[in-house]
Design a protein around this motif. Sequence first.
Motif, PDB file in Angstrom:
ATOM      1  N   GLU A  89       0.826  -1.199   0.000  1.00  0.00           N
ATOM      2  CA  GLU A  89       0.000   0.000   0.000  1.00  0.00           C
ATOM      3  C   GLU A  89       0.867   1.258   0.000  1.00  0.00           C
ATOM      4  OE1 GLU A  89      -3.916   0.853   2.391  1.00  0.00           O
ATOM      5  OE2 GLU A  89      -2.221   1.538   3.606  1.00  0.00           O
ATOM      6  N   GLY A  90       0.447   2.226  -0.784  1.00  0.00           N
ATOM      7  CA  GLY A  90       1.087   3.533  -0.797  1.00  0.00           C
ATOM      8  C   GLY A  90       0.067   4.605  -0.469  1.00  0.00           C
ATOM      9  N   GLN A  91       0.540   5.805  -0.279  1.00  0.00           N
ATOM     10  CA  GLN A  91      -0.329   6.906   0.127  1.00  0.00           C
ATOM     11  C   GLN A  91       0.204   8.213  -0.430  1.00  0.00           C
ATOM     12  OE1 GLN A  91      -0.513   7.443   4.420  1.00  0.00           O
ATOM     13  NE2 GLN A  91      -0.827   9.636   4.153  1.00  0.00           N
ATOM     14  N   VAL A  92      -0.679   9.037  -0.982  1.00  0.00           N
ATOM     15  CA  VAL A  92      -0.312  10.380  -1.406  1.00  0.00           C
ATOM     16  C   VAL A  92      -1.404  11.337  -0.948  1.00  0.00           C
ATOM     17  CG1 VAL A  92       1.032   9.674  -3.430  1.00  0.00           C
ATOM     18  CG2 VAL A  92      -1.418  10.092  -3.667  1.00  0.00           C
ATOM     19  N   THR A  93      -1.079  12.615  -0.926  1.00  0.00           N
ATOM     20  CA  THR A  93      -2.061  13.648  -0.614  1.00  0.00           C
ATOM     21  C   THR A  93      -2.117  14.622  -1.780  1.00  0.00           C
ATOM     22  OG1 THR A  93      -1.601  13.467   1.754  1.00  0.00           O
ATOM     23  CG2 THR A  93      -2.751  15.451   1.018  1.00  0.00           C
ATOM     24  N   VAL A  94      -3.314  14.901  -2.261  1.00  0.00           N
ATOM     25  CA  VAL A  94      -3.520  15.816  -3.377  1.00  0.00           C
ATOM     26  C   VAL A  94      -4.117  17.107  -2.823  1.00  0.00           C
ATOM     27  CG1 VAL A  94      -4.593  16.148  -5.640  1.00  0.00           C
ATOM     28  CG2 VAL A  94      -3.901  13.860  -4.903  1.00  0.00           C
ATOM     29  N   VAL A  95      -3.533  18.234  -3.207  1.00  0.00           N
ATOM     30  CA  VAL A  95      -3.943  19.532  -2.672  1.00  0.00           C
ATOM     31  C   VAL A  95      -4.099  20.527  -3.814  1.00  0.00           C
ATOM     32  CG1 VAL A  95      -2.645  19.061  -0.550  1.00  0.00           C
ATOM     33  CG2 VAL A  95      -1.587  20.420  -2.363  1.00  0.00           C
ATOM     34  N   THR A  96      -4.758  21.640  -3.533  1.00  0.00           N
ATOM     35  CA  THR A  96      -4.816  22.745  -4.483  1.00  0.00           C
ATOM     36  C   THR A  96      -3.600  23.632  -4.269  1.00  0.00           C
ATOM     37  OG1 THR A  96      -7.236  22.720  -4.460  1.00  0.00           O
ATOM     38  CG2 THR A  96      -6.169  24.701  -5.308  1.00  0.00           C
ATOM     39  N   GLU A  97      -2.836  23.849  -5.309  1.00  0.00           N
ATOM     40  CA  GLU A  97      -1.628  24.664  -5.222  1.00  0.00           C
ATOM     41  C   GLU A  97      -2.004  26.141  -5.180  1.00  0.00           C
ATOM     42  OE1 GLU A  97       2.785  24.645  -5.419  1.00  0.00           O
ATOM     43  OE2 GLU A  97       1.156  23.399  -4.667  1.00  0.00           O
ATOM     44  N   HIS A  98      -1.306  26.888  -4.336  1.00  0.00           N
ATOM     45  CA  HIS A  98      -1.538  28.325  -4.222  1.00  0.00           C
ATOM     46  C   HIS A  98      -0.241  29.059  -4.568  1.00  0.00           C
ATOM     47  CE1 HIS A  98      -5.526  27.880  -2.424  1.00  0.00           C
ATOM     48  NE2 HIS A  98      -5.008  26.882  -1.719  1.00  0.00           N
ATOM     49  N   GLY A  99      -0.268  29.800  -5.671  1.00  0.00           N
ATOM     50  CA  GLY A  99       0.913  30.528  -6.114  1.00  0.00           C
ATOM     51  C   GLY A  99       1.762  29.705  -7.049  1.00  0.00           C
ATOM     52  N   GLY A 100       2.650  30.398  -7.769  1.00  0.00           N
ATOM     53  CA  GLY A 100       3.567  29.713  -8.671  1.00  0.00           C
ATOM     54  C   GLY A 100       2.901  29.274  -9.960  1.00  0.00           C
ATOM     55  N   PRO A 101       3.615  28.516 -10.777  1.00  0.00           N
ATOM     56  CA  PRO A 101       3.108  28.132 -12.105  1.00  0.00           C
ATOM     57  C   PRO A 101       1.910  27.188 -12.049  1.00  0.00           C
ATOM     58  CG  PRO A 101       5.168  26.989 -11.624  1.00  0.00           C
ATOM     59  CD  PRO A 101       4.989  28.022 -10.550  1.00  0.00           C
ATOM     60  N   LEU A 102       1.695  26.535 -10.911  1.00  0.00           N
ATOM     61  CA  LEU A 102       0.577  25.602 -10.788  1.00  0.00           C
ATOM     62  C   LEU A 102      -0.568  26.175  -9.957  1.00  0.00           C
ATOM     63  CD1 LEU A 102       2.559  22.269 -10.202  1.00  0.00           C
ATOM     64  CD2 LEU A 102       1.403  23.001 -12.284  1.00  0.00           C
ATOM     65  N   ASP A 103      -0.605  27.479  -9.817  1.00  0.00           N
ATOM     66  CA  ASP A 103      -1.636  28.127  -9.005  1.00  0.00           C
ATOM     67  C   ASP A 103      -3.029  27.658  -9.423  1.00  0.00           C
ATOM     68  OD1 ASP A 103      -2.583  30.015  -7.059  1.00  0.00           O
ATOM     69  OD2 ASP A 103      -3.191  31.313  -8.726  1.00  0.00           O
ATOM     70  N   GLY A 104      -3.783  27.159  -8.441  1.00  0.00           N
ATOM     71  CA  GLY A 104      -5.141  26.708  -8.708  1.00  0.00           C
ATOM     72  C   GLY A 104      -5.254  25.275  -9.195  1.00  0.00           C
ATOM     73  N   LYS A 105      -4.127  24.637  -9.507  1.00  0.00           N
ATOM     74  CA  LYS A 105      -4.144  23.267 -10.001  1.00  0.00           C
ATOM     75  C   LYS A 105      -4.110  22.275  -8.833  1.00  0.00           C
ATOM     76  CE  LYS A 105      -3.617  24.089 -14.517  1.00  0.00           C
ATOM     77  NZ  LYS A 105      -4.643  23.701 -15.518  1.00  0.00           N
ATOM     78  N   ARG A 106      -4.633  21.076  -9.093  1.00  0.00           N
ATOM     79  CA  ARG A 106      -4.529  20.001  -8.117  1.00  0.00           C
ATOM     80  C   ARG A 106      -3.157  19.340  -8.276  1.00  0.00           C
ATOM     81  NH1 ARG A 106      -7.560  19.971  -3.875  1.00  0.00           N
ATOM     82  NH2 ARG A 106      -7.664  17.684  -3.781  1.00  0.00           N
TER      83      ARG A 106
END
Length: 297
Positions: free
Chosen positions: A256-273
């Motif tokens: 089993e593995g685990q990751v956390t997905v978040v909304t990026e704030h700032g930078g080139p990925l601003d607003g992206k998951r």
Amino acid sequence: MAIQQALGDALSENRFVADKLEDVARLLEQQDASPFRVRAYRNAASYLRDLAHPVRHDYERAGKRGLDDLPTIGQSIAATVAEILDTGASSLLERLRGTTDPEEVLQTVPMIGPELARRIHQELDIETLEALEVAAHDGRLATIKGIGPRRAESLRHSLSDMLARRRPRRVLQDRQQPSIADILFVDQSYRSNLDGLPMIKPRRFNPTGEARLPILHVERDGWQFTALFSNSPAAHRFGRNRDWVVIYFERADQPEGQVTVVTEHGGPLDGKRVIRGQEKACEAYYLEQVQEHLQAH
């Protein structure tokens, strides 16, 4: 007479493990997991309940491989059985019930006390020993205040000893995870279907005891996924408990593995998951998506 009593006690442990596997199957079924996954846990429970010798003997003889070799016990279920035999509990079952306490899990590792467990959980959103071991190898654990490279090395050795029997050899070197696209697809599927998902009752941050945490079980490209909002202290403190999504994944030949997905704030990925800790890979993925769109038009 003493031999018969000892055998009876050992076979009662088989039934104890089987009961926990049956509980996993029941909760997976209630939470709309795939029938194949439900049936796998149920069949394993039935097999262990009727097994004529102590399953612990197979585990002590050959570790997790000894469990893998048993009929109906695949690698993923073997890891769950091994954990139950080692600890008397199942982190998977506790997660499905909403009763897991990651900080207690982390404190089972030598050199990790309550305060350090709290920092690791809050800053890295780690909830399992397997995820902690990955963080110890990829450098994230050494960034936690109070650890550093030398202590991280010691923790790597402790975790290796603790988990050695539960997994195949060379698992970290051969470790794989689902594609960025698959993880982000599961994240999107979870967040866009909240009203239709089953709910669990988290023990933490839930004073009313209500079922309020949506949970998703889905299979994609050979991987089994479970997704749910982070219920960590950090998620609540920063108001991200309806943004951060913890995704667990496993496959027959992978732990089993685990990751956390978040909304990026700032930078080139601003607003992206974005998958935390894999920002560069996510940036490359989104750039590839843009290029494919431009080529198609």
